[in-house]
Design a protein around this motif. Structure first.
Motif, short mmCIF file in Angstrom:
data_model
loop_
_atom_site.label_atom_id
_atom_site.label_comp_id
_atom_site.label_asym_id
_atom_site.label_seq_id
_atom_site.Cartn_x
_atom_site.Cartn_y
_atom_site.Cartn_z
N VAL A 157 17.39 -5.41 -3.45
CA VAL A 157 17.09 -6.69 -2.93
C VAL A 157 15.95 -6.42 -1.70
N LEU A 158 16.30 -5.05 -0.99
CA LEU A 158 15.21 -4.86 0.08
C LEU A 158 13.93 -4.32 -0.33
N PHE A 159 13.80 -3.89 -1.48
CA PHE A 159 12.86 -3.49 -2.16
C PHE A 159 11.92 -4.78 -2.41
N LYS A 160 12.60 -5.88 -3.01
CA LYS A 160 12.03 -7.06 -3.05
C LYS A 160 11.42 -7.70 -1.90
N GLU A 161 12.01 -7.22 -0.78
CA GLU A 161 11.69 -7.83 0.68
C GLU A 161 10.46 -7.18 0.89
N THR A 162 9.95 -6.24 0.90
CA THR A 162 8.87 -5.32 1.32
C THR A 162 7.33 -6.18 1.20
N PRO A 163 7.38 -7.00 0.59
CA PRO A 163 5.98 -7.71 0.48
C PRO A 163 5.85 -8.28 1.79
N LEU A 164 6.95 -8.56 2.70
CA LEU A 164 6.70 -9.32 4.02
C LEU A 164 5.97 -8.44 4.93
N LEU A 165 6.28 -7.13 4.47
CA LEU A 165 5.38 -6.24 5.54
C LEU A 165 3.79 -6.55 5.50
N SER A 166 3.26 -7.20 4.34
CA SER A 166 1.88 -7.32 4.10
C SER A 166 1.76 -8.44 5.36
N ALA A 167 2.37 -9.27 5.80
CA ALA A 167 2.18 -10.37 6.87
C ALA A 167 2.00 -9.54 8.30
N ILE A 168 2.40 -8.18 8.44
CA ILE A 168 1.96 -7.62 9.87
C ILE A 168 0.77 -6.48 9.32
N GLY A 169 0.28 -6.64 8.28
CA GLY A 169 -0.88 -5.81 7.86
C GLY A 169 -0.62 -4.61 7.58
N LEU A 170 0.36 -4.21 6.79
CA LEU A 170 0.93 -3.02 6.21
C LEU A 170 0.07 -3.26 4.46
N MET A 171 -0.47 -2.12 4.23
CA MET A 171 -1.39 -2.11 3.06
C MET A 171 -0.26 -1.50 1.97
N GLU A 172 0.63 -2.33 1.69
CA GLU A 172 1.56 -1.88 0.48
C GLU A 172 1.05 -2.76 -0.75
N LEU A 173 1.89 -2.97 -1.82
CA LEU A 173 1.39 -3.38 -2.94
C LEU A 173 0.78 -5.00 -2.78
N VAL A 174 1.32 -5.79 -2.01
CA VAL A 174 1.10 -7.13 -1.80
C VAL A 174 -0.31 -7.13 -1.19
N GLY A 175 -0.22 -6.47 -0.04
CA GLY A 175 -1.31 -6.11 1.06
C GLY A 175 -2.52 -5.75 0.15
N MET A 176 -2.35 -4.75 -0.85
CA MET A 176 -3.46 -4.31 -1.40
C MET A 176 -3.96 -5.36 -2.37
N ALA A 177 -3.29 -5.92 -3.24
CA ALA A 177 -3.62 -7.18 -4.12
C ALA A 177 -4.34 -8.10 -3.45
N LYS A 178 -4.03 -8.63 -2.22
CA LYS A 178 -4.49 -9.58 -1.31
C LYS A 178 -6.15 -8.86 -1.33
N GLY A 179 -6.16 -7.83 -0.75
CA GLY A 179 -7.21 -7.15 -0.20
C GLY A 179 -8.28 -7.12 -1.59
N ILE A 180 -7.91 -6.82 -2.77
CA ILE A 180 -8.65 -6.74 -3.97
C ILE A 180 -9.34 -8.17 -4.10
N GLY A 181 -8.18 -9.00 -3.89
CA GLY A 181 -8.85 -10.50 -4.22
C GLY A 181 -9.75 -10.91 -3.42
N ALA A 182 -9.61 -10.48 -1.94
CA ALA A 182 -10.57 -11.13 -1.06
C ALA A 182 -11.91 -10.47 -1.26
N GLU A 183 -11.85 -9.29 -1.87
CA GLU A 183 -13.20 -8.37 -2.02
C GLU A 183 -14.02 -9.09 -3.15
N THR A 184 -13.19 -9.37 -4.23
CA THR A 184 -13.75 -9.69 -5.56
C THR A 184 -13.48 -11.10 -6.01
N PHE A 185 -12.83 -11.69 -4.96
CA PHE A 185 -12.68 -13.40 -5.58
C PHE A 185 -11.75 -13.43 -6.96
#
Lengths: 244, 221
Positions: free
Chosen positions: B157-185
């Motif tokens: 359960v905790l593993f599935k909550e880690t995407p929350l950390l992208s909201a405070i700027g941690l570059m984990e999986l979801v943060g990176m996915a958002k970053g790639i999306g922002a660069e490449t649209f």
């Protein structure tokens, strides 16, 4: 004044315009609470709406999914099992972002509010399906056998014998699920749905005073949480009245 | 817009695999924190002294009824004002998720402790064990064994909550996915791959927990 997209301008301006001491964040203006409270209450209504709509829909989905997983027809069981495991296995935020960012690029654009409700429904409905399934399985087999002996149809059996008993077993778990859902609604702020968390985040960017703003936000969620806890305790009492 | 395979294989997957370590570190760090603090909370909650057990109960309820996302914001944005403590996103994330799940784990510990038969307590007292010895050698080993699978589930359960950390700027999986999306649209490929990665990891972890459950053979008496 910048910021505050998606927030009613009247409320936003009232909270932020001529805000004293914006430059000096170490001074706490006495009216920070009274200024931000109307803003918070407006977001509070959005959060409550999300809890009610998404809660109701995931409740319905729990029963559809839970019963489908117990279906006599194997393909129905497989499809339901796959959908439920899929939404339980990926995390809520990933689902929200996928529906918000990726789906429009595939040609389907949903209104943002709907994205939030759909994601909450799918995620918590999948968890709820497991609650329904396990509660139905917990009913002793003799109950089903007795219903068959009384010549009831499968539908009557489920409606009059199994579900009323299973429902009492489900209630505490559904109470916990609704609290999880309430906490999950905070995530929709990240896809710019203007709920409480979004309002406070926007206000923080403009007027600062993080300590006061986030304390208010935590207390607001705590109040909803207490209300939900009491609601489900009341329901549990109501449904177990007159039973052993 | 159609799915681009070369973009997926040459850009998305390598960059996501780079940060998968961040997600796993955050998960394990927060879990280790939750396991320790959860035990402390469970013991404080059991205390005979009301001025210890009641505030602990209040703390647990407050944390359990408020969203982890808001708690993360509180730690990340308010702690610098309150304690003059500026935390990196990773530390704030481990602290936030760790505290949130420690309240859940304290309930799990409580169930485990209550499942130890009364005779064990009495036997430990009869053998003149000190309180520390009693907990360390008699109660906890028996209390923790049956709750190991439950703790395993909370790890997932905790593993599935880690995407929350992208909201405070941690570059984990979801943060990176958002970053790639922002660069490449192109958001479709990164978020789909992140979803698949989460599904693979959490599903295989849940199979491991099931195997642990069988191996521990909890019905043994």
């Amino acid at each position: 004044m910048t910021g505050g997209e998606g927030i009613p301008p009247a409320l936003w301006n009232k909270a932020t315009s001529d805000f004293p001491c914006t430059e000096r964040k170490d001074v706490i203006p006495i009216d920070v609470y009274s200024r931000v409270l109307p803003l918070l209450l407006d977001g509070f209504v959005v959060t409550i709406q999300l809890v009610i709509f998404a809660g109701f829909l995931s409740f319905v989905m729990s029963f559809v999914g839970g019963l489908a997983r117990l279906s006599r027809f194997a393909p129905v069981r497989w499809v339901a099992g796959f959908i439920i495991e899929f939404f339980r296995g990926t995390s809520l935020l990933v689902q929200l972002f996928w529906l918000y960012y990726a789906l429009p690029l595939l040609g389907v654009t949903l209104p943002t509010g709907l994205v939030g409700i759909v994601a909450l429904m799918l995620n918590y409905g999948s968890y709820g399906s497991e609650i329904v399934r396990s509660s139905i399985l917990a009913i002793p087999k003799g109950q089903t056998e007795a219903a068959i002996a009384l010549n009831m149809t499968p539908f009557q059996r489920m409606k009059s014998i199994i579900l009323p008993q299973a429902f009492r077993i489900m209630l505490p778990s559904f109470g916990n699920l609704m609290i999880e859902l309430m906490k999950g609604t905070a995530l929709v702020a990240l896809i710019t749905i203007p709920d409480m968390t979004y309002y406070i985040k926007e206000a923080r960017n403009t007027i600062g005073h993080d300590t006061q703003l986030f304390s208010m936000l935590l207390v607001a969620y705590f109040i909803i949480g207490i209300a939900l806890t009491m609601l489900f305790r009341w329901l549990e009492r109501k449904f177990s009245a007159g039973r052993v | 817009m159609v799915w681009k395979w070369d973009f997926t294989f040459n850009e998305v997957i390598p960059r996501l695999l780079e940060v998968i370590e961040v997600t796993i570190n955050a998960t394990l760090g927060a879990f280790a924190f939750a396991v320790m603090v959860g035990l402390v909370l469970a013991l404080l909650r059991r205390s005979d002294r009301k001025w210890i057990s009641w505030p602990t109960y209040g703390f647990i309820e407050f944390i359990r009824l408020t969203p982890p996302l808001v708690q993360l914001f509180f730690i990340f944005f308010v702690f610098p004002h309150l304690f003059g403590l500026t935390l990196s996103p990773m530390v704030a994330g481990i602290l936030g998720l760790g505290i949130h799940y420690s309240t859940y784990l304290s309930e799990v510990y409580r169930a485990g402790i209550e499942s130890v038969p009364k005779g064990q307590w009495e036997a430990a007292t009869a053998l003149n064990f000190s309180p520390l010895q009693k907990w360390k050698s008699v109660i906890l080993p028996q209390a923790i064994r049956p709750i190991l699978p439950v703790m395993g589930n909370y790890l997932i359960v905790l593993f599935k909550e880690t995407p929350l950390l992208s909201a405070i700027g941690l570059m984990e999986l979801v943060g990176m996915a958002k970053g790639i999306g922002a660069e490449t649209f192109r958001y479709t490929e990164p978020f789909t791959i992140v979803g698949i990665l989460f599904l693979i990891l959490s599903y295989s972890a849940s199979l491991l927990v099931k195997r642990m459950e069988l191996k521990l053979d909890l019905n043994r008496r």
